[in-house]
Write an enzyme that holds these catalytic residues in place. Sequence first.
Site, PDB file in Angstrom:
ATOM      1  N   LEU A  73      10.959   1.337   7.321  1.00  0.00           N
ATOM      2  CA  LEU A  73      10.391   1.769   6.049  1.00  0.00           C
ATOM      3  C   LEU A  73      11.065   3.084   5.660  1.00  0.00           C
ATOM      4  CD1 LEU A  73       8.044   1.264   3.948  1.00  0.00           C
ATOM      5  CD2 LEU A  73       6.907   3.124   5.151  1.00  0.00           C
ATOM      6  N   GLU A  99      11.766   2.448  14.404  1.00  0.00           N
ATOM      7  CA  GLU A  99      10.849   3.484  13.896  1.00  0.00           C
ATOM      8  C   GLU A  99       9.541   3.370  14.671  1.00  0.00           C
ATOM      9  OE1 GLU A  99       9.553   2.701   9.835  1.00  0.00           O
ATOM     10  OE2 GLU A  99       9.718   0.552  10.182  1.00  0.00           O
ATOM     11  N   ARG A 142       8.383   4.139  -4.593  1.00  0.00           N
ATOM     12  CA  ARG A 142       8.377   3.193  -3.463  1.00  0.00           C
ATOM     13  C   ARG A 142       7.390   2.059  -3.719  1.00  0.00           C
ATOM     14  NH1 ARG A 142       7.301   5.442   2.507  1.00  0.00           N
ATOM     15  NH2 ARG A 142       5.190   5.657   1.684  1.00  0.00           N
ATOM     16  N   ARG A 193      -7.842 -20.010  -2.134  1.00  0.00           N
ATOM     17  CA  ARG A 193      -6.843 -19.807  -1.086  1.00  0.00           C
ATOM     18  C   ARG A 193      -5.763 -20.875  -1.091  1.00  0.00           C
ATOM     19  NH1 ARG A 193      -5.337 -20.748   4.051  1.00  0.00           N
ATOM     20  NH2 ARG A 193      -4.615 -18.939   5.250  1.00  0.00           N
ATOM     21  N   LYS A 200       6.477  -1.995   1.968  1.00  0.00           N
ATOM     22  CA  LYS A 200       5.276  -1.397   2.570  1.00  0.00           C
ATOM     23  C   LYS A 200       4.102  -2.365   2.395  1.00  0.00           C
ATOM     24  CE  LYS A 200       3.205   3.186   3.149  1.00  0.00           C
ATOM     25  NZ  LYS A 200       3.253   3.216   4.601  1.00  0.00           N
ATOM     26  N   HIS A 202      -1.267 -20.758  -0.069  1.00  0.00           N
ATOM     27  CA  HIS A 202      -0.179 -19.833   0.266  1.00  0.00           C
ATOM     28  C   HIS A 202       0.676 -19.478  -0.947  1.00  0.00           C
ATOM     29  CE1 HIS A 202      -1.474 -20.949   4.222  1.00  0.00           C
ATOM     30  NE2 HIS A 202      -0.566 -20.186   4.809  1.00  0.00           N
ATOM     31  N   TYR A 210       0.830  -1.201   0.000  1.00  0.00           N
ATOM     32  CA  TYR A 210       0.000   0.000   0.000  1.00  0.00           C
ATOM     33  C   TYR A 210       0.865   1.252   0.000  1.00  0.00           C
ATOM     34  CZ  TYR A 210       0.903   0.917   4.988  1.00  0.00           C
ATOM     35  OH  TYR A 210       1.498   1.212   6.185  1.00  0.00           O
TER      36      TYR A 210
HETATM   37  N1  PLP Z   1       7.338   3.877   9.073  1.00  0.00           N
HETATM   38  C1  PLP Z   1       6.222   3.130   9.002  1.00  0.00           C
HETATM   39  C2  PLP Z   1       6.216   1.765   9.633  1.00  0.00           C
HETATM   40  C3  PLP Z   1       5.079   3.612   8.336  1.00  0.00           C
HETATM   41  O1  PLP Z   1       3.973   2.868   8.273  1.00  0.00           O
HETATM   42  C4  PLP Z   1       5.121   4.919   7.788  1.00  0.00           C
HETATM   43  C5  PLP Z   1       3.960   5.471   7.086  1.00  0.00           C
HETATM   44  O2  PLP Z   1       2.936   4.865   6.954  1.00  0.00           O
HETATM   45  C6  PLP Z   1       6.294   5.670   7.894  1.00  0.00           C
HETATM   46  C7  PLP Z   1       7.393   5.108   8.541  1.00  0.00           C
HETATM   47  C8  PLP Z   1       6.391   7.055   7.326  1.00  0.00           C
HETATM   48  O3  PLP Z   1       6.423   7.023   5.919  1.00  0.00           O
HETATM   49  P1  PLP Z   1       5.907   8.243   5.034  1.00  0.00           P
HETATM   50  O4  PLP Z   1       6.745   9.427   5.390  1.00  0.00           O
HETATM   51  O5  PLP Z   1       6.120   7.792   3.627  1.00  0.00           O
HETATM   52  O6  PLP Z   1       4.458   8.447   5.363  1.00  0.00           O
END
Ligand code: PLP
Length: 297
Positions: free
Chosen positions: A207, A182, A52, A100, A149, A102, A33
């Site tokens: 991320l 994070e 991304r 379904r 993501k 995997h 996403y």
């Molecule tokens: N880290 C995580 C785990 C996230 O889910 C997000 C955003 O959803 C971010 C960092 C920040 O990313 P962005 O600046 O692209 O929104």
Amino acid sequence: MPRIAYVNGRYVAHGAASVHVEDRGYQLADGVYEVCAVSDGRLLDERRHMERLGRSLGELRIRWPMTPAALGVVLREMVRRNRFSEGLVYLQVTRGVAPRDHAFPAPAVAPGLVVTARAMPVEPRDRRAGEGVAVITIPDNRWARVDIKSISLLPNVLAKQAAREAGAFEAWFVDGKGFVTEGASTNAWIVTAKGAIVTRPADHGILRGITRSILVDLAGRDRLRLEERPFSVKEAISAREAFLTSATAAVTPIVKIDGHAVGNGRPGPFATGLRKAIAAVFERSGIHSTPAADPKL
Ligand code: PLP
């Protein structure tokens, strides 16, 4: 004003929008996403979001549901149809619908694409940034590829809920060595006594946030001292400032970590200044409207 969603080629009433029960996103969290902020009716940094997305899709071997340029048209059309100027657009691509199992469907099926959009007024977000937020810390129990993501977000869901229950805005994940990775949905930053801004390197452990990347560029442009290195919870608590970044939170100062005040317990000049600087970057550069390029599919 009725909300509109986009589902696999059609704009439909949000309340009636649905996907197949065997969509692999629904059953296996087999999808990716993006969340793109909308400001003044325009998508913020569409180009980086598309890059991304392409990377996430590539890592999971999911095909683009359409070209990035066509997807950009859908995203902008969603902003238009939902008639808002401040908010976000959410897009989700799954591996598609199949009985379904995997393993990947063979032969491959068409990927699924869902887009939703919603207004998010600026004032509460600005107010929150003006007051600063609290974070808690919890062990990072996610998989080893959080740079993708993926829509598989259960640890993030539980972390955010833990934060809510503790009266905090965000939960910071902490790795086995005591270093902050994070937040549940944000990147984590501190400012050292010497005025360096510090954030963890964007390897597989976090991320690579779009807002993070913009700030890294900004730091280069304005010759700020940037250190991309891990920092511990202890270092963060005794830091001069701390803040978080995300598309919808932009730069938001952190004033409390696990109940300990950061700095003087109020938003500091670095975080506040960077929040303003990032807004100015968007204003000046027209970064909003940069459409995605199509090659590299
Ligand atoms: N880290 C995580 C785990 C996230 O889910 C997000 C955003 O959803 C971010 C960092 C920040 O990313 P962005 O600046 O692209 O929104």
